[in-house]
Scaffold this active site. Structure first.
Site, PDB file in Angstrom:
ATOM      1  NE  ARG A 180       9.940   6.616   8.422  1.00  0.00           N
ATOM      2  CZ  ARG A 180       8.973   6.345   7.536  1.00  0.00           C
ATOM      3  NH1 ARG A 180       9.102   5.309   6.718  1.00  0.00           N
ATOM      4  NH2 ARG A 180       7.906   7.103   7.463  1.00  0.00           N
ATOM      5  CG  HIS A 206       5.099  -1.758  10.375  1.00  0.00           C
ATOM      6  ND1 HIS A 206       6.452  -2.013  10.451  1.00  0.00           N
ATOM      7  CD2 HIS A 206       4.953  -0.766   9.438  1.00  0.00           C
ATOM      8  CE1 HIS A 206       7.101  -1.186   9.632  1.00  0.00           C
ATOM      9  NE2 HIS A 206       6.210  -0.426   9.004  1.00  0.00           N
ATOM     10  CG  HIS A 255      11.077  -1.964   4.753  1.00  0.00           C
ATOM     11  ND1 HIS A 255       9.713  -1.939   4.569  1.00  0.00           N
ATOM     12  CD2 HIS A 255      11.359  -3.121   5.382  1.00  0.00           C
ATOM     13  CE1 HIS A 255       9.198  -3.034   5.087  1.00  0.00           C
ATOM     14  NE2 HIS A 255      10.165  -3.774   5.575  1.00  0.00           N
ATOM     15  CG  LEU A 256      11.663   2.594  -0.980  1.00  0.00           C
ATOM     16  CD1 LEU A 256      10.338   3.247  -1.334  1.00  0.00           C
ATOM     17  CD2 LEU A 256      12.666   2.764  -2.102  1.00  0.00           C
ATOM     18  CB  SER A 257      12.364   4.780   5.057  1.00  0.00           C
ATOM     19  OG  SER A 257      11.387   3.897   5.583  1.00  0.00           O
ATOM     20  NE  ARG A 261       3.958   6.691   1.527  1.00  0.00           N
ATOM     21  CZ  ARG A 261       4.234   5.476   1.954  1.00  0.00           C
ATOM     22  NH1 ARG A 261       4.746   4.579   1.132  1.00  0.00           N
ATOM     23  NH2 ARG A 261       3.979   5.136   3.183  1.00  0.00           N
ATOM     24  CD  GLU A 271       9.946  -7.149   5.467  1.00  0.00           C
ATOM     25  OE1 GLU A 271       9.218  -8.169   5.570  1.00  0.00           O
ATOM     26  OE2 GLU A 271      10.149  -6.369   6.409  1.00  0.00           O
ATOM     27  N   PRO A 313       0.795  -1.224   0.000  1.00  0.00           N
ATOM     28  CG  PRO A 313      -0.198  -1.171   2.092  1.00  0.00           C
ATOM     29  CD  PRO A 313       0.474  -2.092   1.129  1.00  0.00           C
ATOM     30  CG  ASN A 314      -0.232   4.360   1.232  1.00  0.00           C
ATOM     31  OD1 ASN A 314      -1.180   4.932   0.686  1.00  0.00           O
ATOM     32  ND2 ASN A 314      -0.337   3.803   2.416  1.00  0.00           N
ATOM     33  CE1 TYR A 324       8.740   5.272   2.878  1.00  0.00           C
ATOM     34  CE2 TYR A 324       7.202   7.117   2.863  1.00  0.00           C
ATOM     35  CZ  TYR A 324       7.685   5.959   3.444  1.00  0.00           C
ATOM     36  OH  TYR A 324       7.117   5.493   4.603  1.00  0.00           O
ATOM     37  NE  ARG A 345       6.734   4.939   9.760  1.00  0.00           N
ATOM     38  CZ  ARG A 345       5.670   5.006   8.963  1.00  0.00           C
ATOM     39  NH1 ARG A 345       5.390   4.021   8.145  1.00  0.00           N
ATOM     40  NH2 ARG A 345       4.887   6.073   8.949  1.00  0.00           N
ATOM     41  CG  ASN A 369       8.370  -1.766   0.508  1.00  0.00           C
ATOM     42  OD1 ASN A 369       7.764  -1.886   1.580  1.00  0.00           O
ATOM     43  ND2 ASN A 369       8.970  -0.647   0.138  1.00  0.00           N
ATOM     44  CB  ALA A 402       1.554   0.404   6.603  1.00  0.00           C
TER      45      ALA A 402
HETATM   46  C1  DQA Z   1       8.128   1.336   3.878  1.00  0.00           C
HETATM   47  C2  DQA Z   1       8.175   1.597   5.393  1.00  0.00           C
HETATM   48  C3  DQA Z   1       6.811   1.378   6.022  1.00  0.00           C
HETATM   49  O1  DQA Z   1       6.866   1.648   7.409  1.00  0.00           O
HETATM   50  C4  DQA Z   1       5.791   2.307   5.387  1.00  0.00           C
HETATM   51  O2  DQA Z   1       4.509   2.047   5.922  1.00  0.00           O
HETATM   52  C5  DQA Z   1       5.773   2.218   3.906  1.00  0.00           C
HETATM   53  C6  DQA Z   1       7.049   2.145   3.195  1.00  0.00           C
HETATM   54  C7  DQA Z   1       9.470   1.668   3.208  1.00  0.00           C
HETATM   55  O3  DQA Z   1       9.649   1.264   2.055  1.00  0.00           O
HETATM   56  O4  DQA Z   1      10.308   2.359   3.795  1.00  0.00           O
HETATM   57  O5  DQA Z   1       4.737   2.295   3.276  1.00  0.00           O
HETATM   58  O6  DQA Z   1       7.881  -0.043   3.667  1.00  0.00           O
END
Ligand code: DQA
Length: 141
Positions: free
Chosen positions: A106, A79, A99-101, A17, A97, A9-10, A22, A110, A73, A76
């Protein structure tokens, strides 16, 4: 190698965003980058994004026999989605897995990934390079 690149998602909002977190690359640009990266390594990458947990699970279920590895990825869902964890454990296709961040720098919610135990490993905080690093890891095996 045939890669399934699964984004949750997102992540379709990449580029717009929270770019400070990101990055400025759009989701489409990320997909083109990973498809080219795969081709350069005699591989293929199918990029799929969904904002729906069930659709992500359906894609994971369809992976055996079609893909050699999953780069995921879960956004959210990372979590709190025990359903995505169970799907990863059910199929037995190696997953990494990404994650960009750096989720550990954070908010506290997370810091925990419930999906990572269904994966070979986790890469975070390296931006879009994390996806390529995940693919390189699989290619090196
Ligand atoms: C994310 C980190 C998650 O906490 C967040 O909800 C995302 C992006 C990342 O790629 O850093 O949607 O997965």
């Amino acid at each position: 190698m045939k890669f399934l690149i699964l984004n949750g998602p997102n992540l379709n909002m990449l580029g717009k965003r929270e770019p400070g977190i990101y990055g400025s690359e759009s989701y489409d640009e990320l997909c083109r980058r990973l498809e080219s990266f795969a081709v350069a390594h005699d591989s293929t990458a199918d990029c799929v994004q969904s904002n729906c947990e069930g659709e992500l699970i359906d894609h994971i279920h369809s992976a055996p026999g079609r893909y050699d590895a999953i780069v995921i990825n879960p956004g959210a869902y990372t979590h709190y989605s025990y359903a995505i964890l169970d799907a990863l454990l059910a199929v037995g296709v190696p997953a990494v897995e990404v994650h960009l961040s750096n989720i550990h720098k954070r908010e506290e919610f997370r810091h925990r990934s419930v999906t990572a135990p269904g994966c070979v490993g986790q890469i975070c905080g390296l931006g879009v390079f994390g996806y390529e690093a995940a693919m390189l890891y699989v290619l090196s095996r």
